[in-house]
Design an enzyme around this catalytic site. Structure first.
Site, PDB file in Angstrom:
ATOM      1  CG  ASP A  91      -3.600   3.974   3.847  1.00  0.00           C
ATOM      2  OD1 ASP A  91      -4.102   4.099   4.360  1.00  0.00           O
ATOM      3  OD2 ASP A  91      -2.910   3.281   2.376  1.00  0.00           O
ATOM      4  CE  LYS A 148      -8.874  -2.551   2.621  1.00  0.00           C
ATOM      5  NZ  LYS A 148      -7.931  -2.559   2.146  1.00  0.00           N
ATOM      6  CD1 TRP A 208      -1.841  -2.480   1.900  1.00  0.00           C
ATOM      7  CD2 TRP A 208      -2.506  -1.211   0.193  1.00  0.00           C
ATOM      8  NE1 TRP A 208      -3.470  -3.129   1.356  1.00  0.00           N
ATOM      9  CE2 TRP A 208      -3.677  -2.458  -0.194  1.00  0.00           C
ATOM     10  CE3 TRP A 208      -3.769   0.105  -1.565  1.00  0.00           C
ATOM     11  CZ2 TRP A 208      -4.390  -2.827  -1.290  1.00  0.00           C
ATOM     12  CZ3 TRP A 208      -4.235  -0.745  -2.026  1.00  0.00           C
ATOM     13  CH2 TRP A 208      -5.130  -1.561  -1.592  1.00  0.00           C
TER      14      TRP A 208
HETATM   15  C1  LIG Z   1      -7.628  -1.284   1.427  1.00  0.00           C
HETATM   16  C2  LIG Z   1      -6.455  -0.580   1.564  1.00  0.00           C
HETATM   17  C3  LIG Z   1      -5.935   0.684   0.532  1.00  0.00           C
HETATM   18  C4  LIG Z   1      -6.858   0.663  -0.921  1.00  0.00           C
HETATM   19  O1  LIG Z   1      -8.418   0.922  -0.391  1.00  0.00           O
HETATM   20  P1  LIG Z   1      -8.865   1.321  -1.543  1.00  0.00           P
HETATM   21  O2  LIG Z   1     -10.697   2.056  -1.051  1.00  0.00           O
HETATM   22  O3  LIG Z   1      -9.693   0.490  -2.321  1.00  0.00           O
HETATM   23  O4  LIG Z   1      -8.383   2.544  -2.560  1.00  0.00           O
HETATM   24  C5  LIG Z   1      -5.078   1.513   0.618  1.00  0.00           C
HETATM   25  N1  LIG Z   1      -4.331   1.070   1.790  1.00  0.00           N
HETATM   26  C6  LIG Z   1      -4.106   0.789   2.770  1.00  0.00           C
HETATM   27  C7  LIG Z   1      -3.906   0.157   4.062  1.00  0.00           C
HETATM   28  C8  LIG Z   1      -5.734  -0.436   2.496  1.00  0.00           C
HETATM   29  O5  LIG Z   1      -5.794  -1.671   3.189  1.00  0.00           O
END
Ligand SMILES: *Cc1c(COP(=O)(O)O)cnc(C)c1O
Length: 360
Positions: A171, A195, A102
């Site tokens: 993030d 998530k 990521w």
């Molecule tokens: C799933 C995830 C993403 C991507 O998320 P999207 O909403 O599909 O763009 C980015 N960073 C992390 C840490 C993730 O787990």
């Protein structure tokens, strides 16, 4: 009717209470004769939902007055682009920690916009790990420092965040609201909802207000944080149903004792599962170094891929779903987000013991 134990990494398990409440209200929202997703985003019913979602988030985060909460579309991936668009002003360098898949994607987007200095790279390390805090040095002239608080695929998580001379951007897609922290360490936090927060369709952004002003004028109006901050995320039609589900999930989280309450439960779940892995005499091998193990995404291997495939298949037959590791790395991954019930972890551990006895 049977609900399975859903170990999927995202979209992921939601609190049963939130799902049942949404079901009760779905057809006729509070006597209005329509569902919340059929209503105007400017009406009083939706306004109350929107305001409660923001208020719940502020309360759970103990958010200081000088931060805003935004709901933006495009998921976390859109934030990979919006962060440099808004904060990486011409002539500056952004500093990124590359800790895995990521973080790598975030770096790729930032490079489209400007200069990036990768301050540490553990993305290819096996076992998976994060850089040691003492190995990190930051420039006071950088635009910001970006890191990924929890690498969803690798199963690593920062236990302590570095202190940075420039705004720290994180993030937190896969560990947002899973543990207590001081938001003041960060200039900006973002998290895709699917998530730990609700269904897909939205990213939550927490931003210190002074950073709203940084965005250069060559950035399209829609992609400026300040556009959305000025309109409380109602500049255009927001993902109303997703925000409604975030409202219900955050309401549930408050009833669990808030972030502090859920953190205790999360740590217990993760500790049990790692203990089971470590007690297997090497049949199960954790993929992350112990000091960087994630309490959200627990990753491990079996002696070979054929056994891993068998493990995933037999677990699914027992209602333990979504245990297959990410396609890029293989292995097993159990995502045990806030809403994942402790009884599901117990059921998985029991299955792991039986599987080892039969195949070890
Ligand atoms: C799933 C995830 C993403 C991507 O998320 P999207 O909403 O599909 O763009 C980015 N960073 C992390 C840490 C993730 O787990």
């Amino acid at each position: 009717m049977a609900r399975v134990y859903n170990f999927g990494a995202g979209p992921a398990v939601l609190p049963e209470e939130a799902l049942l409440e949404a079901q009760r209200e779905l057809f006729d929202y509070h006597g209005s004769g329509m569902s919340i997703m059929e209503m105007s985003h400017r009406g009083k019913e939706y306004a109350a939902v929107h305001e409660e979602a923001i208020a719940n988030l502020r309360r759970l985060l103990h958010l200081p007055e000088d931060y805003d909460v935004l709901f933006l579309q495009g998921g976390a991936s859109a934030q990979f682009a919006m962060v440099p668009l808004n904060l990486l002003t011409p002539g500056q360098i952004a500093e990124y920690v590359n800790s895995g898949a990521w973080a790598s994607k975030a770096i790729k987007e930032a490079k489209v916009r400007g200069s990036v200095r990768v301050v540490a790279d553990t993305s290819k390390d096996i076992p998976t790990r994060l850089p040691a805090l003492e190995s990190l040095t930051f420039s006071p002239d950088a635009a910001y420092v970006h890191l990924t608080s929890n690498e969803t695929i690798a199963g690593t998580q920062w236990a302590v965040f570095p202190t940075t001379p420039t705004p720290l951007v994180a993030d937190m897609s896969s560990d947002f609201l899973s543990r207590a922290m001081d938001v003041r360490q960060f200039g900006l936090i973002y998290a895709g909802a699917q998530k730990n927060l609700g269904p897909a369709g939205c990213a939550v952004v927490v931003i210190r207000k002074d950073l709203l002003e940084r965005c250069p004028e060559d950035v399209p109006i829609f992609f400026r944080y300040r556009t959305h901050a000025a309109e409380q995320s109602l500049y255009n039609t927001p993902p109303t149903f997703t925000i409604y589900m975030i409202m219900l999930t955050t309401r549930w989280l408050i009833a669990q004792g808030g972030v502090e309450g859920i953190e205790r439960r999360n740590r217990e779940k993760a500790a049990k599962l790692y203990a089971a892995i470590d007690a297997s005499s090497g049949f199960y091998r954790g993929t992350a170094v112990p000091e960087h193990r994630s309490i959200m995404n627990v990753t491990w291997r079996l002696p070979n891929e054929a056994l891993e495939e068998k493990f995933v298949k037999e677990a699914a037959a027992r209602g333990l779903k979504g245990l297959k590791g990410h396609r890029s790395v293989g292995g097993i991954r159990a995502s045990i987000y806030n809403a994942f019930p402790p009884a599901g972890v117990d059921a998985l551990i029991e299955f792991m013991r039986e599987f080892q006895a039969a195949n070890g």
